[in-house]
Design a protein around this motif. Structure first.
Motif, PDB file in Angstrom:
ATOM      1  N   GLU A  72      64.993 -13.983  28.042  1.00 39.29           N
ATOM      2  CA  GLU A  72      66.248 -14.247  28.752  1.00 39.29           C
ATOM      3  C   GLU A  72      67.357 -14.795  27.869  1.00 39.29           C
ATOM      4  OE1 GLU A  72      65.695 -16.666  32.196  1.00 39.29           O
ATOM      5  OE2 GLU A  72      63.932 -15.558  32.846  1.00 39.29           O
ATOM      6  N   HIS A  73      67.003 -15.568  26.843  1.00 36.88           N
ATOM      7  CA  HIS A  73      68.013 -16.233  26.025  1.00 36.88           C
ATOM      8  C   HIS A  73      67.893 -15.794  24.571  1.00 36.88           C
ATOM      9  CE1 HIS A  73      67.466 -18.935  29.509  1.00 36.88           C
ATOM     10  NE2 HIS A  73      68.788 -18.918  29.459  1.00 36.88           N
ATOM     11  N   ALA A  74      69.028 -15.465  23.969  1.00 31.65           N
ATOM     12  CA  ALA A  74      69.070 -15.068  22.567  1.00 31.65           C
ATOM     13  C   ALA A  74      69.752 -16.171  21.776  1.00 31.65           C
ATOM     14  CB  ALA A  74      69.836 -13.760  22.417  1.00 31.65           C
ATOM     15  N   THR A  75      69.118 -16.573  20.673  1.00 29.09           N
ATOM     16  CA  THR A  75      69.713 -17.573  19.791  1.00 29.09           C
ATOM     17  C   THR A  75      70.324 -16.850  18.600  1.00 29.09           C
ATOM     18  OG1 THR A  75      68.083 -19.228  20.436  1.00 29.09           O
ATOM     19  CG2 THR A  75      69.277 -19.621  18.383  1.00 29.09           C
ATOM     20  N   LEU A  76      71.627 -17.018  18.436  1.00 32.27           N
ATOM     21  CA  LEU A  76      72.365 -16.404  17.342  1.00 32.27           C
ATOM     22  C   LEU A  76      72.770 -17.472  16.337  1.00 32.27           C
ATOM     23  CD1 LEU A  76      74.702 -14.113  19.438  1.00 32.27           C
ATOM     24  CD2 LEU A  76      72.838 -13.353  17.986  1.00 32.27           C
ATOM     25  N   LEU A  77      72.535 -17.191  15.071  1.00 29.26           N
ATOM     26  CA  LEU A  77      72.970 -18.076  13.998  1.00 29.26           C
ATOM     27  C   LEU A  77      74.233 -17.480  13.397  1.00 29.26           C
ATOM     28  CD1 LEU A  77      69.530 -18.737  12.272  1.00 29.26           C
ATOM     29  CD2 LEU A  77      70.639 -20.048  14.097  1.00 29.26           C
ATOM     30  N   LEU A  78      75.325 -18.236  13.419  1.00 32.75           N
ATOM     31  CA  LEU A  78      76.583 -17.775  12.857  1.00 32.75           C
ATOM     32  C   LEU A  78      76.654 -18.185  11.400  1.00 32.75           C
ATOM     33  CD1 LEU A  78      77.062 -17.356  15.839  1.00 32.75           C
ATOM     34  CD2 LEU A  78      79.379 -18.186  15.514  1.00 32.75           C
ATOM     35  N   GLU A  79      77.090 -17.241  10.560  1.00 30.96           N
ATOM     36  CA  GLU A  79      77.128 -17.468   9.124  1.00 30.96           C
ATOM     37  C   GLU A  79      78.550 -17.339   8.588  1.00 30.96           C
ATOM     38  OE1 GLU A  79      74.636 -14.379   7.591  1.00 30.96           O
ATOM     39  OE2 GLU A  79      72.790 -15.434   8.100  1.00 30.96           O
ATOM     40  N   ALA A  80      78.851 -18.158   7.587  1.00 29.01           N
ATOM     41  CA  ALA A  80      80.095 -18.060   6.829  1.00 29.01           C
ATOM     42  C   ALA A  80      79.741 -18.414   5.391  1.00 29.01           C
ATOM     43  CB  ALA A  80      81.159 -19.005   7.375  1.00 29.01           C
ATOM     44  N   ASP A  81      80.191 -17.615   4.455  1.00 31.13           N
ATOM     45  CA  ASP A  81      79.894 -17.852   3.029  1.00 31.13           C
ATOM     46  C   ASP A  81      78.398 -18.008   2.781  1.00 31.13           C
ATOM     47  OD1 ASP A  81      82.639 -17.758   2.391  1.00 31.13           O
ATOM     48  OD2 ASP A  81      82.862 -19.871   2.920  1.00 31.13           O
ATOM     49  N   ASP A  82      77.613 -17.138   3.400  1.00 27.87           N
ATOM     50  CA  ASP A  82      76.150 -17.116   3.220  1.00 27.87           C
ATOM     51  C   ASP A  82      75.448 -18.387   3.661  1.00 27.87           C
ATOM     52  OD1 ASP A  82      76.140 -14.479   2.205  1.00 27.87           O
ATOM     53  OD2 ASP A  82      76.713 -15.234   0.228  1.00 27.87           O
ATOM     54  N   ALA A  83      76.061 -19.144   4.563  1.00 28.27           N
ATOM     55  CA  ALA A  83      75.433 -20.350   5.097  1.00 28.27           C
ATOM     56  C   ALA A  83      75.553 -20.352   6.621  1.00 28.27           C
ATOM     57  CB  ALA A  83      76.101 -21.597   4.531  1.00 28.27           C
ATOM     58  N   VAL A  84      74.545 -20.889   7.291  1.00 29.63           N
ATOM     59  CA  VAL A  84      74.594 -21.015   8.746  1.00 29.63           C
ATOM     60  C   VAL A  84      75.561 -22.137   9.094  1.00 29.63           C
ATOM     61  CG1 VAL A  84      73.281 -21.548  10.831  1.00 29.63           C
ATOM     62  CG2 VAL A  84      72.256 -20.123   9.043  1.00 29.63           C
ATOM     63  N   VAL A  85      76.545 -21.816   9.939  1.00 32.70           N
ATOM     64  CA  VAL A  85      77.560 -22.809  10.292  1.00 32.70           C
ATOM     65  C   VAL A  85      77.522 -23.207  11.766  1.00 32.70           C
ATOM     66  CG1 VAL A  85      79.111 -22.168   8.413  1.00 32.70           C
ATOM     67  CG2 VAL A  85      79.325 -21.025  10.637  1.00 32.70           C
ATOM     68  N   ASP A  86      76.823 -22.412  12.581  1.00 25.86           N
ATOM     69  CA  ASP A  86      76.749 -22.752  14.002  1.00 25.86           C
ATOM     70  C   ASP A  86      75.621 -21.963  14.635  1.00 25.86           C
ATOM     71  OD1 ASP A  86      77.410 -24.006  16.373  1.00 25.86           O
ATOM     72  OD2 ASP A  86      79.514 -23.368  16.341  1.00 25.86           O
ATOM     73  N   GLU A  87      75.273 -22.354  15.835  1.00 26.79           N
ATOM     74  CA  GLU A  87      74.213 -21.701  16.600  1.00 26.79           C
ATOM     75  C   GLU A  87      74.686 -21.566  18.038  1.00 26.79           C
ATOM     76  OE1 GLU A  87      70.084 -23.381  18.252  1.00 26.79           O
ATOM     77  OE2 GLU A  87      70.111 -23.178  16.076  1.00 26.79           O
ATOM     78  N   TYR A  88      74.479 -20.385  18.612  1.00 27.80           N
ATOM     79  CA  TYR A  88      74.826 -20.150  20.009  1.00 27.80           C
ATOM     80  C   TYR A  88      73.622 -19.591  20.732  1.00 27.80           C
ATOM     81  CZ  TYR A  88      79.871 -20.760  19.442  1.00 27.80           C
ATOM     82  OH  TYR A  88      81.118 -21.281  19.229  1.00 27.80           O
TER      83      TYR A  88
END
Length: 92
Positions: free
Chosen positions: A16-32
């Motif tokens: 039911e729920h998908a966890t997305l890792l947001l990346e900037a400059d090859d680093a994880v910067v946030d999670e949704y």
């Protein structure tokens, strides 16, 4: 105001729920965490890479990036293959 990121589907929980890792400059910067139905169907698997647009602290758009997903998967497999070789193979 909109911001764009690469996003990687880290996991799907309870189907039911998908966890997305947001990346900037090859680093994880946030999670949704979003409803899995908001994820494009062809990208509903772990490791899928997306172009994500975040607006008002929400993921407003997700576009599946098949070629980038394939590239990252192949690179990860290559690294694992190299790491799993015995040291004696490295010397040759």
């Amino acid at each position: 105001m909109s911001e764009t990121y690469d996003a990687v589907l880290d996991r799907i929980v309870d189907g039911e729920h998908a966890t997305l890792l947001l990346e900037a400059d090859d680093a994880v910067v946030d999670e949704y965490v979003i409803d899995v139905m908001e994820v494009p169907e062809d990208g509903r698997h772990e490791g899928a890479v997306f172009h994500a647009v975040v607006r008002d602290e929400r993921i407003a758009e997700l576009t599946y990036r098949q070629e980038e997903t394939t590239k990252r998967t192949e690179n990860a497999q290559d690294r694992l293959d190299r790491l799993s070789r015995p040291l004696s193979d490295e010397e040759n």
